[in-house]
Design a protein around this motif. Structure first.
Motif, short mmCIF file in Angstrom:
data_model
loop_
_atom_site.label_atom_id
_atom_site.label_comp_id
_atom_site.label_asym_id
_atom_site.label_seq_id
_atom_site.Cartn_x
_atom_site.Cartn_y
_atom_site.Cartn_z
N SER A 1 33.70 -3.62 60.01
CA SER A 1 32.96 -4.01 61.20
C SER A 1 31.48 -3.79 60.95
O SER A 1 31.11 -2.99 60.09
N CYS A 2 30.66 -4.48 61.70
CA CYS A 2 29.23 -4.33 61.50
C CYS A 2 28.47 -4.81 62.72
O CYS A 2 28.92 -5.72 63.42
N CYS A 3 27.36 -4.20 62.89
CA CYS A 3 26.35 -4.69 63.83
C CYS A 3 26.86 -4.85 65.25
O CYS A 3 26.55 -5.83 65.93
N GLY A 4 27.68 -3.93 65.70
CA GLY A 4 28.22 -3.98 67.05
C GLY A 4 29.42 -4.87 67.24
O GLY A 4 29.96 -4.98 68.33
N ILE A 5 29.86 -5.53 66.18
CA ILE A 5 31.04 -6.39 66.26
C ILE A 5 32.23 -5.59 65.72
O ILE A 5 32.24 -5.16 64.58
N ASP A 6 33.23 -5.38 66.57
CA ASP A 6 34.41 -4.62 66.21
C ASP A 6 35.50 -5.59 65.73
O ASP A 6 36.06 -6.33 66.52
N ASN A 7 35.75 -5.59 64.43
CA ASN A 7 36.73 -6.48 63.84
C ASN A 7 38.14 -5.93 64.09
O ASN A 7 38.46 -4.85 63.62
N PRO A 8 39.00 -6.68 64.78
CA PRO A 8 40.35 -6.18 65.05
C PRO A 8 41.33 -6.42 63.90
O PRO A 8 42.47 -5.96 63.97
N TYR A 9 40.92 -7.14 62.85
CA TYR A 9 41.83 -7.54 61.79
C TYR A 9 41.65 -6.71 60.53
O TYR A 9 40.55 -6.26 60.21
N SER A 10 42.74 -6.56 59.80
CA SER A 10 42.71 -5.92 58.48
C SER A 10 43.08 -6.96 57.44
O SER A 10 43.72 -7.97 57.73
N PHE A 11 42.68 -6.69 56.20
CA PHE A 11 42.98 -7.58 55.09
C PHE A 11 43.17 -6.71 53.85
O PHE A 11 43.13 -5.49 53.94
N ASN A 12 43.39 -7.32 52.71
CA ASN A 12 43.57 -6.57 51.47
C ASN A 12 42.84 -7.25 50.32
O ASN A 12 42.24 -8.32 50.50
N VAL A 13 42.90 -6.65 49.16
CA VAL A 13 42.21 -7.19 47.98
C VAL A 13 42.75 -8.58 47.63
O VAL A 13 41.99 -9.49 47.27
N ALA A 14 44.04 -8.77 47.75
CA ALA A 14 44.64 -10.08 47.45
C ALA A 14 44.08 -11.17 48.37
O ALA A 14 43.80 -12.28 47.92
N ASP A 15 43.91 -10.83 49.64
CA ASP A 15 43.35 -11.80 50.59
C ASP A 15 41.94 -12.22 50.19
O ASP A 15 41.58 -13.40 50.26
N VAL A 16 41.13 -11.26 49.78
CA VAL A 16 39.76 -11.55 49.34
C VAL A 16 39.81 -12.47 48.11
O VAL A 16 39.07 -13.45 48.03
N ALA A 17 40.68 -12.16 47.17
CA ALA A 17 40.79 -12.96 45.94
C ALA A 17 41.24 -14.39 46.26
O ALA A 17 40.72 -15.36 45.68
#
Length: 154
Positions: free
Chosen positions: A121-137
Motif C-alpha cells: 500500500s502507499c500514499c493513503g491507498i489501502d490495497n486489499p489484495y495480496s499477490f506473490n512472486v509468480a504473479d509479478v513474473a
C-alpha cells in the motif's frame, strides 16, 4: 530456447523459496499477517482459488483442476510459440510467464489454491489484495511479450 528455460526455472525456484519461507517457515498460514515495512509492505495471507483477484473462486475441485489444465495448456502454447525467438527480451519474457504460471500451478496442486502473501500500500491507498512472486513474473512476462514480440530491438 535456453534463455526461456533458464528464466522459467529461476522464477519458479524464487517463487517456491519465497512461499516456503513466508507461508511455511514464518507460519503466515496461521498468523494471517505480518507487518514488514508498514504500510508499504506487509505479508497478508490470501488463498486464491480463482483467477485474478479471486474471480471464479468457487472452491470446487473442477475449477481447481480446470485452472491447472488451462495454465499447462497456456504454458505449452507460449513455449511452442516462442521456441525459436531471437534475441533475449522475448525468451526472458516468455520464461517469466511460464515460470510464474508453473509456480501457481504447484500451489494449486499442493494447497488447493494459490498462496498470495505480498500486500503493498502507499500514499493513503489501502490495497486489499495480496499477490506473490509468480504473479509479478506473469504480469511482467506478459507485458514483455506484448511490447517486445516482433520488434527488432530484441
Amino acid at each position: 530456447m535456453k534463455r526461456l528455460w533458464i528464466t522459467a526455472i529461476a522464477i519458479f525456484l524464487v517463487d517456491r523459496l519465497t512461499k516456503l519461507v513466508v507461508v511455511e517457515w514464518l507460519d503466515l498460514r496461521s498468523l494471517a499477517d505480518i507487518e514488514v515495512v508498514p504500510p508499504f509492505l506487509n505479508f497478508v495471507m490470501a488463498w486464491n482459488r480463482g483467477v485474478n483477484f479471486g474471480i471464479g473462486a468457487s472452491g470446487s475441485d473442477l475449477m481447481r483442476w480446470g485452472l491447472i489444465a488451462l495454465a499447462v495448456v497456456i504454458c505449452t502454447g507460449v513455449i511452442w510459440w516462442f521456441r525459436r525467438a531471437e534475441g533475449w527480451l522475448v525468451p526472458v519474457s516468455a520464461g517469466m510467464l511460464v515460470g510464474g504460471a508453473i509456480g501457481n500451478v504447484w500451489d494449486r496442486v499442493q494447497y488447493g489454491a494459490v498462496a498470495d502473501f505480498l500486500n503493498m500500500s502507499c500514499c493513503g491507498i489501502d490495497n486489499p489484495y495480496s499477490f506473490n512472486v509468480a504473479d509479478v513474473a506473469i504480469f511482467v512476462g506478459a507485458l514483455g511479450l506484448i511490447f517486445f514480440t516482433g520488434k527488432d530491438a530484441e
